[in-house]
Structures are given as C-alpha cells and as structure tokens.
Design a protein around this motif. Structure first.
Motif, mmCIF file in Angstrom:
data_model
loop_
_atom_site.group_PDB
_atom_site.id
_atom_site.type_symbol
_atom_site.label_atom_id
_atom_site.label_comp_id
_atom_site.label_asym_id
_atom_site.label_seq_id
_atom_site.Cartn_x
_atom_site.Cartn_y
_atom_site.Cartn_z
ATOM 1 N N ASN A 1 41.419 40.859 45.432
ATOM 2 C CA ASN A 1 41.066 40.907 46.853
ATOM 3 C C ASN A 1 41.298 39.607 47.611
ATOM 4 O OD1 ASN A 1 40.350 43.630 46.921
ATOM 5 N ND2 ASN A 1 38.357 43.157 46.003
ATOM 6 N N PHE A 2 41.909 38.627 46.953
ATOM 7 C CA PHE A 2 42.379 37.456 47.693
ATOM 8 C C PHE A 2 43.524 37.889 48.609
ATOM 9 C CE2 PHE A 2 40.541 34.632 44.305
ATOM 10 C CZ PHE A 2 39.905 33.722 45.137
ATOM 11 N N VAL A 3 43.977 36.981 49.476
ATOM 12 C CA VAL A 3 45.171 37.310 50.264
ATOM 13 C C VAL A 3 46.316 37.548 49.269
ATOM 14 C CG1 VAL A 3 44.415 35.961 52.253
ATOM 15 C CG2 VAL A 3 45.882 34.891 50.542
ATOM 16 N N PRO A 4 47.317 38.362 49.664
ATOM 17 C CA PRO A 4 48.344 38.801 48.700
ATOM 18 C C PRO A 4 49.014 37.668 47.906
ATOM 19 C CG PRO A 4 48.561 40.032 50.738
ATOM 20 C CD PRO A 4 47.484 39.013 50.977
ATOM 21 N N SER A 5 49.304 36.543 48.553
ATOM 22 C CA SER A 5 50.023 35.497 47.821
ATOM 23 C C SER A 5 49.156 34.916 46.701
ATOM 24 C CB SER A 5 50.449 34.385 48.783
ATOM 25 O OG SER A 5 49.316 33.818 49.406
ATOM 26 N N VAL A 6 47.864 34.752 46.958
ATOM 27 C CA VAL A 6 46.962 34.197 45.946
ATOM 28 C C VAL A 6 46.682 35.250 44.869
ATOM 29 C CG1 VAL A 6 44.697 33.183 45.521
ATOM 30 C CG2 VAL A 6 45.937 32.634 47.634
ATOM 31 N N ALA A 7 46.462 36.497 45.309
ATOM 32 C CA ALA A 7 46.234 37.590 44.361
ATOM 33 C C ALA A 7 47.420 37.715 43.409
ATOM 34 C CB ALA A 7 46.009 38.901 45.115
ATOM 35 N N ALA A 8 48.632 37.502 43.940
ATOM 36 C CA ALA A 8 49.843 37.625 43.116
ATOM 37 C C ALA A 8 49.879 36.545 42.037
ATOM 38 C CB ALA A 8 51.081 37.531 44.002
ATOM 39 N N SER A 9 49.410 35.368 42.352
ATOM 40 C CA SER A 9 49.397 34.302 41.350
ATOM 41 C C SER A 9 48.441 34.642 40.209
ATOM 42 C CB SER A 9 48.981 32.972 41.985
ATOM 43 O OG SER A 9 49.972 32.537 42.881
ATOM 44 N N PHE A 10 47.339 35.307 40.522
ATOM 45 C CA PHE A 10 46.419 35.741 39.460
ATOM 46 C C PHE A 10 47.046 36.910 38.688
ATOM 47 C CE2 PHE A 10 43.196 33.468 42.012
ATOM 48 C CZ PHE A 10 42.549 32.767 40.993
ATOM 49 N N ALA A 11 47.693 37.825 39.421
ATOM 50 C CA ALA A 11 48.280 38.999 38.773
ATOM 51 C C ALA A 11 49.392 38.596 37.807
ATOM 52 C CB ALA A 11 48.812 39.969 39.825
ATOM 53 N N SER A 12 50.152 37.569 38.155
ATOM 54 C CA SER A 12 51.285 37.169 37.314
ATOM 55 C C SER A 12 50.844 36.296 36.144
ATOM 56 C CB SER A 12 52.293 36.386 38.148
ATOM 57 O OG SER A 12 51.771 35.102 38.437
ATOM 58 N N GLY A 13 49.593 35.859 36.160
ATOM 59 C CA GLY A 13 49.122 34.990 35.086
ATOM 60 C C GLY A 13 49.355 33.511 35.353
ATOM 61 N N ALA A 14 49.892 33.192 36.541
ATOM 62 C CA ALA A 14 50.065 31.774 36.897
ATOM 63 C C ALA A 14 48.692 31.126 37.083
ATOM 64 C CB ALA A 14 50.899 31.647 38.170
ATOM 65 N N PHE A 15 47.765 31.896 37.635
ATOM 66 C CA PHE A 15 46.364 31.475 37.731
ATOM 67 C C PHE A 15 45.547 32.392 36.826
ATOM 68 C CE2 PHE A 15 46.690 30.208 42.578
ATOM 69 C CZ PHE A 15 47.653 29.261 42.269
ATOM 70 N N ILE A 16 44.606 31.801 36.098
ATOM 71 C CA ILE A 16 43.741 32.609 35.239
ATOM 72 C C ILE A 16 42.294 32.282 35.570
ATOM 73 C CG2 ILE A 16 43.065 33.109 32.853
ATOM 74 C CD1 ILE A 16 45.886 31.958 32.067
ATOM 75 N N LEU A 17 41.494 33.323 35.722
ATOM 76 C CA LEU A 17 40.076 33.094 35.999
ATOM 77 C C LEU A 17 39.229 33.663 34.865
ATOM 78 C CD1 LEU A 17 38.070 32.019 38.170
ATOM 79 C CD2 LEU A 17 37.933 34.373 39.010
ATOM 80 N N ASN A 18 38.474 32.801 34.201
ATOM 81 C CA ASN A 18 37.508 33.240 33.197
ATOM 82 C C ASN A 18 36.135 33.193 33.848
ATOM 83 O OD1 ASN A 18 39.548 33.121 31.262
ATOM 84 N ND2 ASN A 18 38.173 32.257 29.724
ATOM 85 N N GLN A 19 35.744 34.279 34.424
ATOM 86 C CA GLN A 19 34.467 34.282 35.139
ATOM 87 C C GLN A 19 33.948 35.698 35.162
ATOM 88 O OE1 GLN A 19 34.371 32.191 38.983
ATOM 89 N NE2 GLN A 19 33.319 33.956 39.884
ATOM 90 N N SER A 20 32.740 35.895 34.648
ATOM 91 C CA SER A 20 32.256 37.265 34.586
ATOM 92 C C SER A 20 31.397 37.640 35.783
ATOM 93 C CB SER A 20 31.498 37.497 33.282
ATOM 94 O OG SER A 20 30.477 36.540 33.149
ATOM 95 N N LYS A 21 30.835 36.641 36.473
ATOM 96 C CA LYS A 21 29.972 36.978 37.607
ATOM 97 C C LYS A 21 30.256 36.108 38.820
ATOM 98 C CE LYS A 21 26.114 38.961 35.092
ATOM 99 N NZ LYS A 21 24.677 38.994 34.850
ATOM 100 N N ASP A 22 30.062 36.676 39.987
ATOM 101 C CA ASP A 22 30.141 35.900 41.229
ATOM 102 C C ASP A 22 28.836 35.159 41.448
ATOM 103 O OD1 ASP A 22 32.710 36.445 42.134
ATOM 104 O OD2 ASP A 22 32.126 38.337 43.080
ATOM 105 N N ILE A 23 28.886 34.158 42.312
ATOM 106 C CA ILE A 23 27.678 33.379 42.598
ATOM 107 C C ILE A 23 26.575 34.287 43.156
ATOM 108 C CG2 ILE A 23 28.510 32.647 44.891
ATOM 109 C CD1 ILE A 23 26.186 30.645 42.517
ATOM 110 N N THR A 24 26.967 35.300 43.925
ATOM 111 C CA THR A 24 25.943 36.194 44.505
ATOM 112 C C THR A 24 25.184 36.926 43.389
ATOM 113 O OG1 THR A 24 27.783 37.723 44.857
ATOM 114 C CG2 THR A 24 26.978 36.545 46.780
ATOM 115 N N GLU A 25 25.893 37.309 42.324
ATOM 116 C CA GLU A 25 25.218 37.987 41.210
ATOM 117 C C GLU A 25 24.317 37.013 40.446
ATOM 118 O OE1 GLU A 25 28.082 40.892 39.069
ATOM 119 O OE2 GLU A 25 29.356 39.463 40.147
#
Ligand SMILES: *[C@@H]1O[C@H](CO)[C@@H](O)[C@H](O)[C@H]1NC(C)=O
Ligand SMILES: *[C@@H]1O[C@H](CO)[C@@H](O)[C@H](O)[C@H]1NC(C)=O
Ligand SMILES: *[C@@H]1O[C@H](CO)[C@@H](O)[C@H](O)[C@H]1NC(C)=O
Ligand SMILES: *[C@@H]1O[C@H](CO)[C@@H](O)[C@H](O)[C@H]1NC(C)=O
Ligand SMILES: *[C@@H]1O[C@H](CO)[C@@H](O)[C@H](O)[C@H]1NC(C)=O
Ligand SMILES: *[C@@H]1O[C@H](CO)[C@@H](O)[C@H](O)[C@H]1NC(C)=O
Ligand SMILES: *[C@@H]1O[C@H](CO)[C@@H](O)[C@H](O)[C@H]1NC(C)=O
Length: 377
Positions: free
Chosen positions: A90-114
């Motif tokens: 749900n990031f803007v498409p260019s940032v979402a694409a970097s996560f989708a391609s594996g260029a960016f990786i996020l190891n995070q199970s919960k958001d700060i709100t949770e």
C-alpha cells in the motif's frame, strides 16, 4: 585567576561540554517519559553506499532496525518517528515495487498502531505524531484516529501521489488530520547550533531543526526529551544512519573512553586499508588517536543526501550532545543499539542512572555487533 565563566568558555572553545548547562538549555523540573519500540528490520539491498562511506566488501547491504518513540507529557502523548507500515503493497507504486521485487525487505510483523494497542495505549490517546521524516518509509497515518495531529517541520514538501508522480507520500497520510508546521524562524533558542522549539512550553521537550540533511525532503526535525531535570534523550531521527557517522571524536573519547578490551580488539578488527589515525600502523589500528568519526555521509551520485556537505552539519552538531554525559543520543535506525535498548513497556528515562550510555556507545566498534562494518566480511 580564571572565573568559572571563562573556564566554561575555554571548555566550549575546546569543544568539550561537561553538562547540559553548557548548551544554554534552560533549567526545568518538567520532564517527559520516553519509551522505545523496535518494529523490526528494513533492508535496502546494496544501498549502504547511499548512506555512508567507506563501504567495505561484504557490507554493501546493511539491515536497519526501525524504532518508534512514545513520548508522554502529563496527559498528552506523542509518537516521534513514524516507523514503517507492514503492508508494503500500500505504499505509492514506486516504493511498493521495490518491496515487491525484493530490493527492499521488511521484517516486521506488527505496525506501531498494533504494538500500542497490544500495550494498552489507546490510539485515541495519541494527540500528536511528530513526523520526523516525511519520506517513503512512513508509517500508516490512516490507522491513527483523526484526533491525532500531525506535526512536521516547516518547509516539508507535502505534495502527494498521484498529483505528483514522484512523491512517496499519499493523500491518506494526511486525510482528516490537523497538520501543524513547526517554524523555527521565530525561536530564540539554539542548542549546539540547532534551533529549538520548546514544544510544551515548560522545558520538557524541544524540537530541533535538523533539516540540513535533505535526505528526501527538507523539514527534518530531531528532538531533545528531558527525562530527568538534568538528563536528556536526544532523538536524532534520520539526521544520520550509523553510529560510526558521529563517533569517535576527541570530546567523545575524553568523556567515554573506549573500553580496554575494545581498544585491543579494534587494533586488529578495524582494517587499516580503509581506516587510519596518527598512531596506527599497517595492520594495527589505533582508536585513541582517531580524531574523526569513522564513517562519512555518503556523497556518491545516488546518495540519499541531496547535499552531502550540508548533510554533514546536523550529525556534527548532534555529536556535541553525544560527547556529553547528560545526553543519550538515539537515531531512528541505529543497529548498534538493537540488542541493548530497554523497549516498551520499559522506558528510557533511567538511562543515565543505569549506565546505559557507558554500556552501549562503543557497541558499533565491537566485531560481534550487527552494526560492525569496519573490516571486509
Ligand atoms: C534485526 O536484525 C538484528 C541483527 O541481525 C537481529 O538481531 C534481530 O533479531 C532482527 N530483528 C528481526 C525482527 O528480524
Ligand atoms: C528476516 O527474517 C528472516 C526469516 O525469519 C530471517 O531469516 C532473516 O535473518 C531476517 N533478516 C533480518 C535482516 O532481520
Ligand atoms: C520523476 O522521476 C523520474 C525518474 O527518476 C524522472 O525522470 C522525472 O524527471 C521525475 N519527474 C519529476 C516531475 O520530478
Ligand atoms: C515536491 O515533491 C514533488 C514530488 O517528488 C516534486 O515533484 C516537487 O518538485 C517538489 N516540490 C518542491 C518545491 O521541491
Ligand atoms: C478521517 O478523516 C478522513 C477525511 O475526512 C476520512 O476519510 C476518514 O474516514 C477519517 N478516519 C477516521 C478513523 O475517522
Ligand atoms: C490544529 O492545531 C492547531 C495547533 O494546535 C490549532 O491552533 C488549530 O485550531 C487546529 N485546527 C483544527 C481544525 O483543529
Ligand atoms: C525568548 O522568547 C521567549 C518567548 O517569546 C521570551 O519570553 C524570552 O524572554 C526570550 N528570551 C530572550 C533571551 O530573548
């Protein structure tokens, strides 16, 4: 005979601050409570060079933890540093694409709100979220109720996608929230060369103008939280990315000498092909005579710093707090602290009495620490 005042002037000229008084921070008994969250790790592949140099072979990719800070003042709560949203699609498409391609990786199970809700902190009690970085790693503002205000530095570019195709912000980051811009032009407070705003008007929490680092957009702010009448947590935000970008410096080494075992270890663990100091010999690094921080702000063409010379100024200024025994400096993504911070529900308020600073300031130079990047891997 030297007066006390001229003595402290001499100390300042020598670059040594001995206590918070030297920074002209007004006295106050008003304090805030600061609690840290560690959301997870974000890895931007092959991008260490965009943050700092030198980057040694094997350290081209360095993961970063993602911290968020809950600041409590009487009946008001604010979040400092936004964290990252876990739903990266749900990031803007260019940032979402970097996560989708594996260029960016996020190891995070919960958001700060949770994490806040799990910890019994109702979201509607968060009055204010100071957004220290209006950039593409923003947390999900839409999960905070509309009663949560958004506080940003004046000059922050709040153009949103899709009207501005290259923006990493989107309308949902702002929709429904009262947006307050902090303008440092009118303030008469300056600490360590950084303009400051007394946010609650009682000396408990100061916002600092550190926009010199236009990593993505101007408007970057740091903060000073008074956690006891005489001790502070300096929340650096994104003013720099690695502890080695402010350490070691002479004033820092004077007040926080490198522990003997680390002096010995770094003699061989820090590569003299890349790092040098007057008393170093080939293959034998000498930390004590190193007068500059080990890592510089990146100045390569694809650096995250638009103006690397200007970007060096804020860390240089924050380094003055770092050298002083009354301040504990913690930035948004300091890997050297990942295993050492007392996390929520504990607070950072007792850092000084507990010796947390002495225990952790040299972590970055320890070969066993995940922040160690000073020899080829
Ligand atoms: C983040 O990375 C550090 C260092 O490798 C590690 O100790 C920690 O467990 C990681 N955290 C998560 C959530 O994966
Ligand atoms: C991310 O999580 C995976 C799976 O749990 C783990 O293997 C990896 O080491 C983690 N990476 C970081 C940087 O925390
Ligand atoms: C948007 O980014 C692209 C690719 O980096 C660049 O070519 C283009 O000039 C940018 N557009 C604007 C309006 O900044
Ligand atoms: C604000 O950001 C947008 C999107 O990146 C960009 O097109 C625009 O030129 C920026 N405006 C200013 C004043 O820098
Ligand atoms: C906040 O306000 C926005 C815009 O008015 C609205 O779309 C959204 O539903 C509201 N969110 C909440 C949680 O009230
Ligand atoms: C937004 O916040 C500012 C500063 O606290 C306040 O003066 C203003 O009345 C608020 N606006 C709204 C619409 O709530
Ligand atoms: C700084 O500004 C505050 C609030 O406007 C004022 O009360 C104070 O007297 C000023 N201090 C100096 C030294 O000018």
């Amino acid at each position: 005979m030297l007066s006390l005042q001229s003595l402290s002037l001499l100390a300042l000229l020598g670059g040594t601050y001995a206590s918070f008084h030297d920074f002209d921070i007004p006295r106050s008994h008003a304090t805030v409570k600061v609690q840290a969250f560690n959301l997870g790790n974000v890895t931007l592949k092959e991008t260490a060079h965009a943050f700092f140099h030198p980057v040694l072979p094997g350290h081209e990719t360095s993961p970063s933890p993602v911290y968020a800070f809950l600041v409590e003042h009487k009946n008001t709560r604010l979040m400092f540093d936004p964290g990252i949203r876990k739903d990266t699609v749900n990031f803007v498409p260019s940032v979402a694409a970097s996560f989708a391609s594996g260029a960016f990786i996020l190891n995070q199970s919960k958001d700060i709100t949770e994490l806040l809700q799990d910890g019994g902190v109702p979201l509607k009690s968060i009055d204010i979220r100071s957004k220290s970085e209006s950039d593409n790693v923003a947390g999900d503002m839409a999960k905070f109720p509309n009663t949560t205000k958004l506080v940003i530095g004046a000059g922050t570019n709040i153009s949103t996608f899709p009207e501005f195709p290259n923006s990493s912000l989107q309308a949902s980051d702002f929709a429904g929230h009262n947006l307050t811009e902090i303008n440092f032009a009118a303030t008469n407070l300056t600490f360590a060369g950084l303009k400051a705003i007394d946010y609650f008007g009682d000396g408990s929490f100061y916002l600092l103008n550190t926009w010199q680092k236009p990593q993505h957009l101007p408007g970057h702010m740091s903060a000073l939280a008074r956690v006891t009448p005489t001790s502070f947590v300096s929340l650096g935000g994104d003013a720099f990315a690695h502890a080695g970008q402010i350490r070691p410096r002479p004033a820092f080494q004077k007040n926080f000498p490198c522990p003997a075992h680390l002096l010995e270890e770094t003699a061989s663990s820090i590569s003299t092909d890349y790092f040098w100091s007057p008393q170093s010999r080939d293959g034998a690094f000498d930390m004590r005579s190193r007068a500059q921080q080990l890592l510089a702000i990146s100045d390569v063409p694809d650096a995250f710093y638009v103006d690397p010379v200007a970007a060096q100024i804020s860390p240089d200024k924050l380094a003055a707090f770092d050298a002083d025994p009354d301040f504990f400096v913690v930035i948004a993504h300091d890997m050297s602290l990942v295993g050492s911070l007392p996390y929520f529900p504990a607070s950072l308020d007792g850092w000084k009495a507990s010796g947390l600073k002495e225990r952790t300031v040299w972590n970055f130079a320890n070969e066993a620490n995940p922040a160690f990047v000073f020899s080829p891997a």
